[in-house]
Design a protein around this motif. Structure first.
Motif, PDB file in Angstrom:
ATOM      1  N   HIS A 273       3.505   6.231   3.538  1.00 34.13           N
ATOM      2  CA  HIS A 273       4.805   5.734   3.990  1.00 34.13           C
ATOM      3  C   HIS A 273       4.681   4.958   5.299  1.00 34.13           C
ATOM      4  O   HIS A 273       5.680   4.677   5.966  1.00 34.13           O
ATOM      5  CB  HIS A 273       5.785   6.897   4.147  1.00 34.13           C
ATOM      6  CG  HIS A 273       6.248   7.465   2.839  1.00 34.13           C
ATOM      7  ND1 HIS A 273       5.453   8.273   2.055  1.00 34.13           N
ATOM      8  CD2 HIS A 273       7.424   7.315   2.159  1.00 34.13           C
ATOM      9  CE1 HIS A 273       6.116   8.616   0.969  1.00 34.13           C
ATOM     10  NE2 HIS A 273       7.303   8.047   1.001  1.00 34.13           N
TER      11      HIS A 273
ATOM     12  N   GLU B 165      12.510  14.754  11.588  1.00 35.44           N
ATOM     13  CA  GLU B 165      11.888  14.302  10.348  1.00 35.44           C
ATOM     14  C   GLU B 165      10.431  14.758  10.271  1.00 35.44           C
ATOM     15  O   GLU B 165       9.977  15.242   9.233  1.00 35.44           O
ATOM     16  CB  GLU B 165      11.973  12.788  10.241  1.00 35.44           C
ATOM     17  CG  GLU B 165      11.590  12.243   8.875  1.00 35.44           C
ATOM     18  CD  GLU B 165      11.853  10.755   8.760  1.00 35.44           C
ATOM     19  OE1 GLU B 165      12.592  10.346   7.848  1.00 35.44           O
ATOM     20  OE2 GLU B 165      11.309   9.984   9.594  1.00 35.44           O
TER      21      GLU B 165
ATOM     22  N   ARG C  26      13.929  12.981   1.698  1.00 38.64           N
ATOM     23  CA  ARG C  26      14.309  13.246   0.298  1.00 38.64           C
ATOM     24  C   ARG C  26      13.082  13.250  -0.607  1.00 38.64           C
ATOM     25  O   ARG C  26      12.979  14.064  -1.530  1.00 38.64           O
ATOM     26  CB  ARG C  26      15.334  12.204  -0.170  1.00 38.64           C
ATOM     27  CG  ARG C  26      16.711  12.347   0.492  1.00 38.64           C
ATOM     28  CD  ARG C  26      17.751  11.488  -0.214  1.00 38.64           C
ATOM     29  NE  ARG C  26      17.485  10.066  -0.061  1.00 38.64           N
ATOM     30  CZ  ARG C  26      17.914   9.321   0.949  1.00 38.64           C
ATOM     31  NH1 ARG C  26      18.616   9.861   1.925  1.00 38.64           N
ATOM     32  NH2 ARG C  26      17.651   8.021   1.006  1.00 38.64           N
ATOM     33  N   GLU C  27      12.142  12.366  -0.333  1.00 37.93           N
ATOM     34  CA  GLU C  27      10.931  12.311  -1.163  1.00 37.93           C
ATOM     35  C   GLU C  27      10.055  13.543  -0.962  1.00 37.93           C
ATOM     36  O   GLU C  27       9.498  14.074  -1.932  1.00 37.93           O
ATOM     37  CB  GLU C  27      10.150  11.037  -0.858  1.00 37.93           C
ATOM     38  CG  GLU C  27      10.811   9.787  -1.409  1.00 37.93           C
ATOM     39  CD  GLU C  27       9.951   8.544  -1.267  1.00 37.93           C
ATOM     40  OE1 GLU C  27       8.739   8.691  -0.983  1.00 37.93           O
ATOM     41  OE2 GLU C  27      10.478   7.431  -1.440  1.00 37.93           O
TER      42      GLU C  27
ATOM     43  N   ASP D 226      18.371  13.374   6.494  1.00 35.44           N
ATOM     44  CA  ASP D 226      18.833  12.700   5.280  1.00 35.44           C
ATOM     45  C   ASP D 226      18.257  11.286   5.264  1.00 35.44           C
ATOM     46  O   ASP D 226      18.962  10.292   5.418  1.00 35.44           O
ATOM     47  CB  ASP D 226      20.368  12.654   5.250  1.00 35.44           C
ATOM     48  CG  ASP D 226      20.883  12.060   3.948  1.00 35.44           C
ATOM     49  OD1 ASP D 226      20.136  12.086   2.948  1.00 35.44           O
ATOM     50  OD2 ASP D 226      22.030  11.559   3.939  1.00 35.44           O
ATOM     51  N   SER D 227      16.958  11.220   5.091  1.00 37.83           N
ATOM     52  CA  SER D 227      16.252   9.942   5.060  1.00 37.83           C
ATOM     53  C   SER D 227      15.495   9.833   3.747  1.00 37.83           C
ATOM     54  O   SER D 227      15.289  10.834   3.047  1.00 37.83           O
ATOM     55  CB  SER D 227      15.272   9.836   6.231  1.00 37.83           C
ATOM     56  OG  SER D 227      14.247  10.813   6.107  1.00 37.83           O
ATOM     57  N   LYS D 228      15.062   8.646   3.419  1.00 41.23           N
ATOM     58  CA  LYS D 228      14.278   8.453   2.199  1.00 41.23           C
ATOM     59  C   LYS D 228      13.009   9.293   2.243  1.00 41.23           C
ATOM     60  O   LYS D 228      12.627   9.928   1.255  1.00 41.23           O
ATOM     61  CB  LYS D 228      13.922   6.967   2.038  1.00 41.23           C
ATOM     62  CG  LYS D 228      13.136   6.625   0.776  1.00 41.23           C
ATOM     63  CD  LYS D 228      12.941   5.125   0.659  1.00 41.23           C
ATOM     64  CE  LYS D 228      12.228   4.748  -0.648  1.00 41.23           C
ATOM     65  NZ  LYS D 228      10.836   5.212  -0.672  1.00 41.23           N
ATOM     66  N   LEU D 229      12.354   9.328   3.406  1.00 44.29           N
ATOM     67  CA  LEU D 229      11.137  10.112   3.558  1.00 44.29           C
ATOM     68  C   LEU D 229      11.412  11.592   3.315  1.00 44.29           C
ATOM     69  O   LEU D 229      10.678  12.259   2.579  1.00 44.29           O
ATOM     70  CB  LEU D 229      10.569   9.908   4.967  1.00 44.29           C
ATOM     71  CG  LEU D 229       9.256  10.641   5.279  1.00 44.29           C
ATOM     72  CD1 LEU D 229       8.097   9.962   4.564  1.00 44.29           C
ATOM     73  CD2 LEU D 229       9.008  10.659   6.780  1.00 44.29           C
TER      74      LEU D 229
ATOM     75  N   THR E  86      11.109  16.468  -0.032  1.00 49.11           N
ATOM     76  CA  THR E  86      11.832  17.582  -0.649  1.00 49.11           C
ATOM     77  C   THR E  86      11.537  17.638  -2.139  1.00 49.11           C
ATOM     78  O   THR E  86      11.227  18.712  -2.688  1.00 49.11           O
ATOM     79  CB  THR E  86      13.355  17.431  -0.434  1.00 49.11           C
ATOM     80  OG1 THR E  86      13.633  17.446   0.971  1.00 49.11           O
ATOM     81  CG2 THR E  86      14.117  18.564  -1.115  1.00 49.11           C
ATOM     82  N   GLN E  87      11.608  16.490  -2.814  1.00 53.39           N
ATOM     83  CA  GLN E  87      11.371  16.468  -4.258  1.00 53.39           C
ATOM     84  C   GLN E  87       9.920  16.821  -4.574  1.00 53.39           C
ATOM     85  O   GLN E  87       9.647  17.559  -5.531  1.00 53.39           O
ATOM     86  CB  GLN E  87      11.713  15.096  -4.830  1.00 53.39           C
ATOM     87  CG  GLN E  87      11.777  15.081  -6.345  1.00 53.39           C
ATOM     88  CD  GLN E  87      12.822  16.036  -6.891  1.00 53.39           C
ATOM     89  OE1 GLN E  87      13.986  15.972  -6.517  1.00 53.39           O
ATOM     90  NE2 GLN E  87      12.403  16.933  -7.771  1.00 53.39           N
TER      91      GLN E  87
END
Length: 214
Positions: free
Chosen positions: A96, A57, A18-19, A13-16, A21-22
């Motif tokens: 990133h 991650e 989530r990005e 559950d990190s910004k990386l 995944t999208q």
């Protein structure tokens, strides 16, 4: 804690995360997106079971990118689809600002995920992407997971009832325009299965008819 809750907690559950995944959800079909997520879960479960060292991650990013090369975005590419996916993952991670060591791990994990006999001797992320893909596509290592684990993964990310045939179609459509890229891999099986006119390249014939005269 229930197995389903354990699975939810396993996905970073990190910004990386989530990005990525999208990005994959926007790029891939539901078939490939769900498959890629299951590949991560099988790999992470196996890694924990075997006590392998891996970065969740990095494993997640590699699993999510591993089949992006099969999508319509790469219909003009002549590279192996695994290399297209590895390059896309590398570009994403570099944007990133991840370390080159981490980028190299993910690149290799994606690039080698269809190459048997090598990834299992490398870093955990590399070994586990191949193991997860083998489990989800061909049931390799099926008995290494409990009934509860298998049921929980499928409940969270359902497996299409016609998954086998649809996955073969995805491989075929992702590679039929670049048959030369399948030489030396088992990917030519998909082309041969779907196209009766497909002719495999025989390495022995190449060697016997090379420019060397002796």
């Amino acid at each position: 804690m229930s197995t389903s809750r354990v699975l939810s907690a396993m996905i970073p559950d990190s910004k990386l995360a989530r990005e990525v995944t999208q990005l994959i959800r926007d790029t891939e079909s539901e078939l490939l997106f769900s498959h890629s997520t299951r590949v991560y879960l099988w790999g992470a479960l196996l890694g924990k079971q075997q006590g392998l060292a891996f970065d969740p991650e990095l494993l997640y990013v590699a699993a999510m990118f591993h089949d992006i090369g099969l999508t319509s975005k790469y219909r003009e590419s002549q590279l192996r689809f695994e290399v297209d996916g590895a390059n896309a993952a590398r570009d994403f991670l570099r944007s990133h600002n991840l370390s080159e060591d981490d980028v190299d791990k993910v690149w290799t994990a994606v690039a080698l995920h269809t190459t048997p006999g090598i990834p299992e001797h490398m870093h955990g992320e590399i070994a586990l992407v191949q193991a997860g893909a083998g489990m989800d596509v061909a049931g390799r290592g099926f008995e290494d997971f409990t009934d509860e684990q298998r049921d929980a993964v499928i409940a969270a990310y359902p497996r299409d009832p016609d998954f086998a045939a649809k996955m073969i179609d995805a491989f075929y459509h992702g590679m039929k325009h670049r048959p030369g890229s399948t030489f030396g891999t088992f990917n030519d099986d998909f082309l041969a299965y779907k196209d009766p006119s497909f002719e495999r390249v025989n390495l022995c014939s190449i060697i016997l008819n090379s420019s060397w005269k002796r």
